[in-house]
Write an enzyme that holds these catalytic residues in place. Structure first.
Site, PDB file in Angstrom:
ATOM      1  N   LYS A 196       1.264  -5.603   5.551  1.00 62.02           N
ATOM      2  CA  LYS A 196       1.119  -6.886   4.864  1.00 62.02           C
ATOM      3  C   LYS A 196       0.926  -7.993   5.903  1.00 62.02           C
ATOM      4  O   LYS A 196       1.391  -7.861   7.041  1.00 62.02           O
ATOM      5  CB  LYS A 196       2.391  -7.199   4.054  1.00 62.02           C
ATOM      6  CG  LYS A 196       2.588  -6.329   2.828  1.00 62.02           C
ATOM      7  CD  LYS A 196       3.813  -6.782   2.047  1.00 62.02           C
ATOM      8  CE  LYS A 196       4.064  -5.885   0.852  1.00 62.02           C
ATOM      9  NZ  LYS A 196       3.008  -5.956  -0.171  1.00 62.02           N
ATOM     10  N   ARG A 214       4.797   3.174  -6.646  1.00 64.58           N
ATOM     11  CA  ARG A 214       4.407   4.247  -7.571  1.00 64.58           C
ATOM     12  C   ARG A 214       4.701   5.617  -6.969  1.00 64.58           C
ATOM     13  O   ARG A 214       4.962   6.577  -7.702  1.00 64.58           O
ATOM     14  CB  ARG A 214       2.919   4.099  -7.918  1.00 64.58           C
ATOM     15  CG  ARG A 214       2.053   3.980  -6.707  1.00 64.58           C
ATOM     16  CD  ARG A 214       0.741   3.278  -6.985  1.00 64.58           C
ATOM     17  NE  ARG A 214       0.861   1.823  -6.994  1.00 64.58           N
ATOM     18  CZ  ARG A 214      -0.149   0.995  -7.247  1.00 64.58           C
ATOM     19  NH1 ARG A 214      -1.346   1.472  -7.527  1.00 64.58           N
ATOM     20  NH2 ARG A 214       0.044  -0.303  -7.230  1.00 64.58           N
ATOM     21  N   ASP A 229       0.565   0.571   1.258  1.00 66.56           N
ATOM     22  CA  ASP A 229       1.303  -0.533   0.630  1.00 66.56           C
ATOM     23  C   ASP A 229       1.518  -0.305  -0.866  1.00 66.56           C
ATOM     24  O   ASP A 229       2.252  -1.038  -1.506  1.00 66.56           O
ATOM     25  CB  ASP A 229       0.551  -1.851   0.865  1.00 66.56           C
ATOM     26  CG  ASP A 229       1.433  -3.076   0.667  1.00 66.56           C
ATOM     27  OD1 ASP A 229       2.654  -2.895   0.504  1.00 66.56           O
ATOM     28  OD2 ASP A 229       0.887  -4.193   0.686  1.00 66.56           O
ATOM     29  N   GLU A 268       3.396   1.776  -2.388  1.00 69.72           N
ATOM     30  CA  GLU A 268       4.472   2.756  -2.202  1.00 69.72           C
ATOM     31  C   GLU A 268       5.391   2.884  -3.407  1.00 69.72           C
ATOM     32  O   GLU A 268       6.044   3.907  -3.580  1.00 69.72           O
ATOM     33  CB  GLU A 268       5.286   2.394  -0.945  1.00 69.72           C
ATOM     34  CG  GLU A 268       6.372   1.339  -1.142  1.00 69.72           C
ATOM     35  CD  GLU A 268       5.858  -0.043  -1.529  1.00 69.72           C
ATOM     36  OE1 GLU A 268       4.673  -0.319  -1.284  1.00 69.72           O
ATOM     37  OE2 GLU A 268       6.635  -0.836  -2.091  1.00 69.72           O
ATOM     38  N   ASP A 271      12.251  -6.132  -2.771  1.00 68.65           N
ATOM     39  CA  ASP A 271      11.414  -5.098  -3.390  1.00 68.65           C
ATOM     40  C   ASP A 271      12.257  -3.960  -3.986  1.00 68.65           C
ATOM     41  O   ASP A 271      11.731  -2.955  -4.424  1.00 68.65           O
ATOM     42  CB  ASP A 271      10.417  -4.560  -2.359  1.00 68.65           C
ATOM     43  CG  ASP A 271       9.114  -4.062  -2.992  1.00 68.65           C
ATOM     44  OD1 ASP A 271       8.846  -4.422  -4.150  1.00 68.65           O
ATOM     45  OD2 ASP A 271       8.382  -3.315  -2.324  1.00 68.65           O
ATOM     46  N   LYS A 330      12.721   0.831  -8.946  1.00 66.92           N
ATOM     47  CA  LYS A 330      12.145   0.888  -7.600  1.00 66.92           C
ATOM     48  C   LYS A 330      13.144   0.305  -6.600  1.00 66.92           C
ATOM     49  O   LYS A 330      13.613  -0.810  -6.767  1.00 66.92           O
ATOM     50  CB  LYS A 330      10.830   0.098  -7.574  1.00 66.92           C
ATOM     51  CG  LYS A 330      10.210  -0.083  -6.178  1.00 66.92           C
ATOM     52  CD  LYS A 330       8.864  -0.803  -6.235  1.00 66.92           C
ATOM     53  CE  LYS A 330       8.354  -1.162  -4.839  1.00 66.92           C
ATOM     54  NZ  LYS A 330       7.043  -1.849  -4.854  1.00 66.92           N
TER      55      LYS A 330
HETATM   56  N1  BES Z   1       6.055  -4.714  -3.451  1.00 65.90           N
HETATM   57  C1  BES Z   1       4.665  -4.930  -3.602  1.00 65.90           C
HETATM   58  C2  BES Z   1       4.318  -5.797  -4.808  1.00 65.90           C
HETATM   59  C3  BES Z   1       4.815  -7.222  -4.762  1.00 65.90           C
HETATM   60  C4  BES Z   1       3.983  -8.239  -4.334  1.00 65.90           C
HETATM   61  C5  BES Z   1       6.084  -7.543  -5.192  1.00 65.90           C
HETATM   62  C6  BES Z   1       4.435  -9.538  -4.311  1.00 65.90           C
HETATM   63  C7  BES Z   1       6.547  -8.857  -5.168  1.00 65.90           C
HETATM   64  C8  BES Z   1       5.703  -9.854  -4.728  1.00 65.90           C
HETATM   65  C9  BES Z   1       3.951  -3.582  -3.777  1.00 65.90           C
HETATM   66  O1  BES Z   1       4.524  -2.531  -3.106  1.00 65.90           O
HETATM   67  C10 BES Z   1       2.576  -3.740  -3.231  1.00 65.90           C
HETATM   68  O2  BES Z   1       2.457  -3.976  -2.074  1.00 65.90           O
HETATM   69  N2  BES Z   1       1.573  -3.611  -4.090  1.00 65.90           N
HETATM   70  C11 BES Z   1       0.216  -3.726  -3.691  1.00 65.90           C
HETATM   71  C12 BES Z   1      -0.565  -2.641  -4.378  1.00 65.90           C
HETATM   72  C13 BES Z   1      -1.966  -2.475  -3.852  1.00 65.90           C
HETATM   73  C14 BES Z   1      -1.956  -2.010  -2.426  1.00 65.90           C
HETATM   74  C15 BES Z   1      -2.672  -1.488  -4.749  1.00 65.90           C
HETATM   75  C16 BES Z   1      -0.300  -5.109  -4.080  1.00 65.90           C
HETATM   76  O3  BES Z   1       0.110  -5.627  -5.130  1.00 65.90           O
HETATM   77  O4  BES Z   1      -1.047  -5.680  -3.309  1.00 65.90           O
HETATM   78 ZN    ZN Z   2       6.538  -2.685  -2.752  1.00 69.37          ZN
HETATM   79 MN    MN Z   3       3.874  -2.362  -1.102  1.00 72.86          MN
END
Ligand code: BES
Ligand code: ZN
Ligand code: MN
Length: 503
Positions: free
Chosen positions: A280, A354, A350, A352, A291, A268
């Site tokens: 966020k 996947r 958010d 993104e 990320d 990723k």
């Molecule tokens: N990049 C984030 C995940 C993340 C969170 C990485 C904290 C490092 C530290 C990812 O893109 C994300 O935002 N995931 C969401 C998914 C949700 C919207 C289903 C999450 O984990 O809240």
């Molecule tokens: Zn992310």
């Molecule tokens: Mn995200």
């Protein structure tokens, strides 16, 4: 930093500091430690007798030699309890010693190889672990600090070995340890870099340097080429940012034999994740320059693999883009069409990672890759379940999952497998598209993995969620605060284990 290997007796060696070691509970030191002790008229055994040296793991004792031997100082490092001793201990004590000597302003030191011949550890593995601990433990990200040149730094480590029949193996270990550490530190550099510097375009430039310097083919697909391939999911994420997306592809060809297969490492590459319109909050956005840690890990791994030359073929792919927010940003409820033809409803902008991995997965399959590992900072939920200690492992083929996990155990990067029951899949059903891109809060890391898995088809596939471990809040062992470089060493080990030469 330079690392040399030479035959000699550490007692007669001339250096600013020499390093010897002691296992916990040993009262009468032998080997090199014993020899140094004798030359110092029993100074070390006296310290042991007075309980000032116990031999506990990472314990450091500095003894000034006052002219009794040619070196100015002796450092005695504790190796811990002998039955618990492993290559991970060697990496830890080597980092502790190097950082200690750096802190007191020593620029050059000499050491015996710690732990060679103990348990199953031979001199090659011991030397490799020692170099890894030293080079990874001394890592600093200080390029933006004006005073960085004024900080003390270690310029040279001389490894001294009495037995000349071991020299070649030690040299081999030093070489491997250096290659692996350079890759880990490259990954850390890329992840620590702020997002205004490490854009998709810059990441592609670094990838070009890595490929060219190590004799690999690279192609970088731009927006127009992605459009042609029908990569609607990556493009949907990229459309909210002024930064051009890049699909970075590097090929390492190490096996020309007939019927040879190619494995794929995907990472990723979100160079900044604002969350998009599902923005966020302030705390959640911190650190989102990292990320792209999965992308950095596969790029760093292929650099090490090209230098170690295992007999296998590997393709790495990094879908690189920002997840930004502007007037063109994709909206919750939008539907995108992926390269595979499957449609995805954007339930949350958010989620993104996947999306970009879905298209990357179809791309590597179109290139004939037979087994895939994807590495991603995918979910915050993985930190809820595994904390900052283990990465999450998911997949559709237990043999391929086991290949990853056994490699991770070998190198000391901790992993834990999650279940992938069919029952979870109903959580990401969509009313209007084939699937949606989220499965709700419950089991969020599992549904995230399964959504990526929808694009793996019959290909053996493993997904690694590193959101909890790609960054460390504090110094631990040979991992400084900041980017950790996990799971570069596991990926490299996996490639070495899969090498035809090792069969
Ligand atoms: N990049 C984030 C995940 C993340 C969170 C990485 C904290 C490092 C530290 C990812 O893109 C994300 O935002 N995931 C969401 C998914 C949700 C919207 C289903 C999450 O984990 O809240
Ligand atoms: Zn992310
Ligand atoms: Mn995200």
């Amino acid at each position: 930093m330079e690392i040399t290997v030479g035959v000699g007796n550490i007692v007669e060696h001339k250096s600013k500091a020499i390093v010897v070691n002691l296992f916990e509970g040993v009262t009468n030191p032998g080997g090199s430690t014993g020899a140094v002790d004798k030359s110092l008229n029993g100074a070390i055994s006296l310290l042991i007798k007075d309980k000032e040296i116990k031999g506990k793991l990472n314990e450091i004792t500095l003894v000034h030699t006052l002219g009794k031997i040619d070196s100015d100082r002796v450092v005695v490092v504790g190796l811990g309890k002998q039955p618990e001793f492993d290559t991970e201990s060697i990496r830890k004590v080597s980092a502790t010693v190097a950082r200690y000597l750096q802190r007191i302003g020593i620029s050059e030191f000499s050491s015996i190889v710690h732990g060679a011949g103990i348990g199953q550890i031979d001199e090659k593995d011991a030397a490799q672990a020692m170099v890894e601990g030293t080079l990874q433990g001394l890592y600093r990200f200080d390029k933006y600090k004006s005073d960085r040149d004024k900080k003390p730094s270690i310029k040279r480590l001389n490894i001294v070995e009495l037995d000349k029949t071991k020299i070649q193996n030690i040299q081999q270990g030093v070489k491997t340890g250096t290659i692996i550490s350079d890759a880990v530190n490259l990954c850390r550099d890329l992840v620590n870099e702020p997002a205004n510097k490490m854009t998709p375009t810059r990441l592609a430039e670094v990838a070009l340097e890595v490929a060219v310097q190590n004799g690999m083919d690279i192609s970088v697909l731009d927006k127009a080429e992605m459009k042609k391939l029908g990569m609607g999911a990556i493009l949907g994420v990229a459309q909210g940012s002024d930064e051009e997306p890049k699909l970075i592809v590097i090929n390492y060809n190490g096996d020309n034999s007939e019927g040879s297969q190619t494995i794929g490492f995907l990472g990723k590459g979100i160079t900044f994740d604002t969350g998009g319109l599902d923005l966020k909050n302030a705390a959640g956005m911190r650190g989102m320059n990292g990320d792209m840690a999965g992308g950095a890990a596969v790029l760093a791994a292929v650099q090490a693999i090209a230098r170690l030359k295992p007999s296998l073929n590997l393709m790495i792919v990094i879908p690189a883009t920002e997840n930004g927010i502007d007037g063109k940003a994709q909206r919750p409820g939008d539907v995108v069409k992926t390269m595979s033809g499957k449609t995805i409803e954007i339930d949350n902008t958010d989620a993104e990672g996947r999306l970009v991995l879905a298209d990357a997965l179809s791309y590597v399959q179109s290139q004939g890759v037979s087994r895939i590992v994807d590495v991603a900072t995918l979910t915050g939920a993985i930190s809820t379940s595994l904390g900052n200690v283990r990465m999450g492992v998911f997949g559709n083929d237990q043999n391929w999952i086991d290949a990853f996990i056994s490699s991770s155990e070998k190198v000391g990067e901790k992993a834990w497998q999650f279940p992938m029951d069919e029952e979870y899949k109903k959580q990401y059903k969509s009313d209007i598209a084939d699937i949606k891109n989220t499965g709700g809060r419950n089991g969020g890391s599992i549904t995230g993995a399964q959504i990526i898995g929808e694009f793996a088809g019959d290909t053996s596939w493993v997904h690694i969620d590193i959101a909890g471990v790609s960054r460390s809040e504090s110094l631990t062992g040979y991992t400084p605060k900041g980017a950790t470089g996990v799971p570069v060493r596991t990926l490299v080990q996996m490639a070495m284990a899969l090498s035809n030469d090792s069969n």
